[in-house]
Design a protein around this motif. Structure first.
Motif, PDB file in Angstrom:
ATOM      1  N   ASP A  24       2.610  28.968  -0.047  1.00  0.00           N
ATOM      2  CA  ASP A  24       3.003  28.402  -1.335  1.00  0.00           C
ATOM      3  C   ASP A  24       2.328  27.060  -1.556  1.00  0.00           C
ATOM      4  N   PRO A  25       1.954  26.753  -2.802  1.00  0.00           N
ATOM      5  CA  PRO A  25       1.403  25.426  -3.095  1.00  0.00           C
ATOM      6  C   PRO A  25       2.507  24.371  -3.051  1.00  0.00           C
ATOM      7  N   LEU A  26       2.148  23.166  -2.699  1.00  0.00           N
ATOM      8  CA  LEU A  26       3.077  22.037  -2.714  1.00  0.00           C
ATOM      9  C   LEU A  26       2.797  21.171  -3.938  1.00  0.00           C
ATOM     10  N   PRO A  27       3.795  20.413  -4.400  1.00  0.00           N
ATOM     11  CA  PRO A  27       3.580  19.550  -5.572  1.00  0.00           C
ATOM     12  C   PRO A  27       2.406  18.602  -5.357  1.00  0.00           C
ATOM     13  N   GLN A  28       1.696  18.338  -6.429  1.00  0.00           N
ATOM     14  CA  GLN A  28       0.465  17.565  -6.339  1.00  0.00           C
ATOM     15  C   GLN A  28       0.402  16.623  -7.538  1.00  0.00           C
ATOM     16  N   ILE A  29       0.244  15.333  -7.251  1.00  0.00           N
ATOM     17  CA  ILE A  29       0.099  14.340  -8.319  1.00  0.00           C
ATOM     18  C   ILE A  29      -1.357  13.892  -8.427  1.00  0.00           C
ATOM     19  N   ARG A  30      -1.874  13.305  -7.351  1.00  0.00           N
ATOM     20  CA  ARG A  30      -3.250  12.807  -7.380  1.00  0.00           C
ATOM     21  C   ARG A  30      -4.110  13.355  -6.255  1.00  0.00           C
ATOM     22  N   ASP A  31      -3.490  13.828  -5.190  1.00  0.00           N
ATOM     23  CA  ASP A  31      -4.241  14.225  -4.005  1.00  0.00           C
ATOM     24  C   ASP A  31      -4.810  15.638  -4.163  1.00  0.00           C
ATOM     25  N   GLU A  32      -5.583  16.051  -3.162  1.00  0.00           N
ATOM     26  CA  GLU A  32      -6.126  17.405  -3.100  1.00  0.00           C
ATOM     27  C   GLU A  32      -4.992  18.411  -2.915  1.00  0.00           C
ATOM     28  N   PRO A  33      -5.236  19.695  -3.164  1.00  0.00           N
ATOM     29  CA  PRO A  33      -4.189  20.711  -2.987  1.00  0.00           C
ATOM     30  C   PRO A  33      -3.680  20.758  -1.542  1.00  0.00           C
ATOM     31  N   ARG A  34      -2.381  20.969  -1.426  1.00  0.00           N
ATOM     32  CA  ARG A  34      -1.721  21.115  -0.117  1.00  0.00           C
ATOM     33  C   ARG A  34      -0.902  22.397  -0.131  1.00  0.00           C
ATOM     34  N   ARG A  35      -0.748  23.001   1.052  1.00  0.00           N
ATOM     35  CA  ARG A  35      -0.057  24.279   1.150  1.00  0.00           C
ATOM     36  C   ARG A  35       1.046  24.226   2.206  1.00  0.00           C
ATOM     37  N   LEU A  36       2.075  25.036   1.978  1.00  0.00           N
ATOM     38  CA  LEU A  36       3.129  25.272   2.962  1.00  0.00           C
ATOM     39  C   LEU A  36       3.083  26.741   3.331  1.00  0.00           C
ATOM     40  N   ALA A  37       2.874  27.022   4.608  1.00  0.00           N
ATOM     41  CA  ALA A  37       2.798  28.409   5.075  1.00  0.00           C
ATOM     42  C   ALA A  37       4.034  28.754   5.893  1.00  0.00           C
ATOM     43  N   ARG A  38       4.539  29.962   5.664  1.00  0.00           N
ATOM     44  CA  ARG A  38       5.617  30.526   6.471  1.00  0.00           C
ATOM     45  C   ARG A  38       5.040  31.738   7.193  1.00  0.00           C
ATOM     46  N   VAL A  39       5.170  31.751   8.511  1.00  0.00           N
ATOM     47  CA  VAL A  39       4.593  32.814   9.324  1.00  0.00           C
ATOM     48  C   VAL A  39       5.672  33.356  10.261  1.00  0.00           C
ATOM     49  N   LEU A  40       5.811  34.660  10.310  1.00  0.00           N
ATOM     50  CA  LEU A  40       6.768  35.291  11.212  1.00  0.00           C
ATOM     51  C   LEU A  40       5.999  35.910  12.369  1.00  0.00           C
ATOM     52  N   ILE A  41       6.408  35.573  13.598  1.00  0.00           N
ATOM     53  CA  ILE A  41       5.704  35.984  14.812  1.00  0.00           C
ATOM     54  C   ILE A  41       6.627  36.824  15.689  1.00  0.00           C
ATOM     55  N   ASP A  42       6.068  37.869  16.257  1.00  0.00           N
ATOM     56  CA  ASP A  42       6.821  38.780  17.120  1.00  0.00           C
ATOM     57  C   ASP A  42       6.723  38.292  18.565  1.00  0.00           C
ATOM     58  N   SER A  43       7.568  37.339  18.946  1.00  0.00           N
ATOM     59  CA  SER A  43       7.535  36.767  20.291  1.00  0.00           C
ATOM     60  C   SER A  43       8.399  37.585  21.242  1.00  0.00           C
ATOM     61  N   PRO A  44       8.249  37.372  22.563  1.00  0.00           N
ATOM     62  CA  PRO A  44       9.108  38.091  23.516  1.00  0.00           C
ATOM     63  C   PRO A  44      10.588  37.786  23.339  1.00  0.00           C
ATOM     64  N   ALA A  45      10.896  36.656  22.732  1.00  0.00           N
ATOM     65  CA  ALA A  45      12.299  36.295  22.510  1.00  0.00           C
ATOM     66  C   ALA A  45      12.853  36.926  21.242  1.00  0.00           C
ATOM     67  N   GLY A  46      11.981  37.510  20.430  1.00  0.00           N
ATOM     68  CA  GLY A  46      12.372  38.051  19.141  1.00  0.00           C
ATOM     69  C   GLY A  46      11.506  37.438  18.054  1.00  0.00           C
ATOM     70  N   ALA A  47      11.821  37.753  16.815  1.00  0.00           N
ATOM     71  CA  ALA A  47      11.049  37.224  15.692  1.00  0.00           C
ATOM     72  C   ALA A  47      11.255  35.716  15.568  1.00  0.00           C
ATOM     73  N   VAL A  48      10.158  34.989  15.549  1.00  0.00           N
ATOM     74  CA  VAL A  48      10.177  33.531  15.435  1.00  0.00           C
ATOM     75  C   VAL A  48       9.482  33.141  14.136  1.00  0.00           C
ATOM     76  N   GLU A  49      10.106  32.246  13.391  1.00  0.00           N
ATOM     77  CA  GLU A  49       9.580  31.815  12.100  1.00  0.00           C
ATOM     78  C   GLU A  49       8.915  30.446  12.233  1.00  0.00           C
ATOM     79  N   ILE A  50       7.715  30.341  11.685  1.00  0.00           N
ATOM     80  CA  ILE A  50       6.960  29.091  11.722  1.00  0.00           C
ATOM     81  C   ILE A  50       6.726  28.607  10.300  1.00  0.00           C
ATOM     82  N   PHE A  51       7.072  27.369  10.030  1.00  0.00           N
ATOM     83  CA  PHE A  51       6.653  26.698   8.805  1.00  0.00           C
ATOM     84  C   PHE A  51       5.628  25.647   9.206  1.00  0.00           C
TER      85      PHE A  51
END
Length: 262
Positions: free
Chosen positions: A122-149
């Motif tokens: 997803d894009p993040l709010p931007q006033i004057r700077d270059e574009p910034r992004r927020l990524a959400r990634v779901l990973i299949d770890s040995p402990a179970g599904a782990v979510e990364i932002f």
């Protein structure tokens, strides 16, 4: 930077050999690293920092993909091959079309020891700077599904509060870790570019575990750090150790490695 601070941070962090020898089926090593495109010493030097950390999941900032600065080609794929973290994604924030050539892209990346199940950007709010992004990634770890932002917030003070607020809102709206159809743990990490304990950062840390808070070891600039702007936060996991990696030449940031039990 205080040597005593560094020693305290390293004192209880297991070495890769200790990790393999112990019975730790649900311990995860999570890392964030702003690599500055690899322009200082190349991608191999960056890969060595990651290898020495023995990280399972690594969020990278300032990554190029056929970008106009730094090593040519796909830096994410190259780092994946060098580190053996075979699952990877590149998250572009800036795309420049070049007639007759591969588009030049700049942004973030994620390397993982385990399969990547889902990706949302997803894009993040931007006033004057270059574009910034927020990524959400779901990973299949040995402990179970782990979510990364993972994210790389603006270096401009006027842009960061809105971006930080969106980050916190996304974390607070996420399901409770361990609940039905929810990840077993969640990690929030990246270069926050916030040198002070701003209101938005205090609000974010209030809903997460910040294993780096006790020592608050500085991470930038790498050759003589005077501010802590690189973070790994967590939910649903127990923080066991936090370490700022001591390599002052591969990038202008120091990497941050954390150990969690899920």
């Amino acid at each position: 930077m205080s040597c005593l601070k560094r020693l305290r941070a390293l004192a209880h962090f297991p070495t890769p050999n200790q990790r393999r020898e112990a019975s730790m089926p649900h311990q995860l090593r999570v890392m964030t690293y702003n690599i500055r495109l690899g322009i200082q010493e190349g991608l191999y030097a960056i890969s060595q920092v990651i290898d020495e950390a023995d990280a399972d999941v690594v969020a990278l900032q300032e990554v190029g993909h056929h970008w106009t600065m730094g090593p040519s080609g796909d830096s994410t794929a190259r780092l994946s091959a060098l580190t053996g973290l075979e699952h990877h994604i590149f998250i572009p924030a800036i795309i420049e079309d070049r007639p007759g050539q591969e588009p030049a892209r700049y942004g973030q990346a994620l390397l993982s020891r385990w399969p990547i199940l889902e990706v949302q950007v997803d894009p993040l709010p931007q006033i004057r700077d270059e574009p910034r992004r927020l990524a959400r990634v779901l990973i299949d770890s040995p402990a179970g599904a782990v979510e990364i932002f993972c994210t790389h917030l603006s270096y401009l003070e006027e842009d960061r509060p809105q971006q930080g607020q969106v980050l916190r809102e996304r974390i607070c709206a996420a399901p409770l870790c361990g609940a039905d159809d929810a990840p077993v743990a969640r990690f929030i990490m990246g270069d926050f570019n916030e040198p002070e304990r701003a209101e938005w950062l205090e609000a974010l840390v209030a809903v997460c575990d910040d294993p780096g808070a006790p020592e608050a070891i500085e991470t930038f600039p790498a050759h003589q750090p005077d501010r802590r702007i690189d973070f790994v936060l967590g939910q649903g996991a127990r923080a066991l150790a936090h370490r700022v990696l001591e390599n002052a030449t591969a990038s202008d940031h120091l990497g941050v490695l954390t150990l969690w039990e899920v």
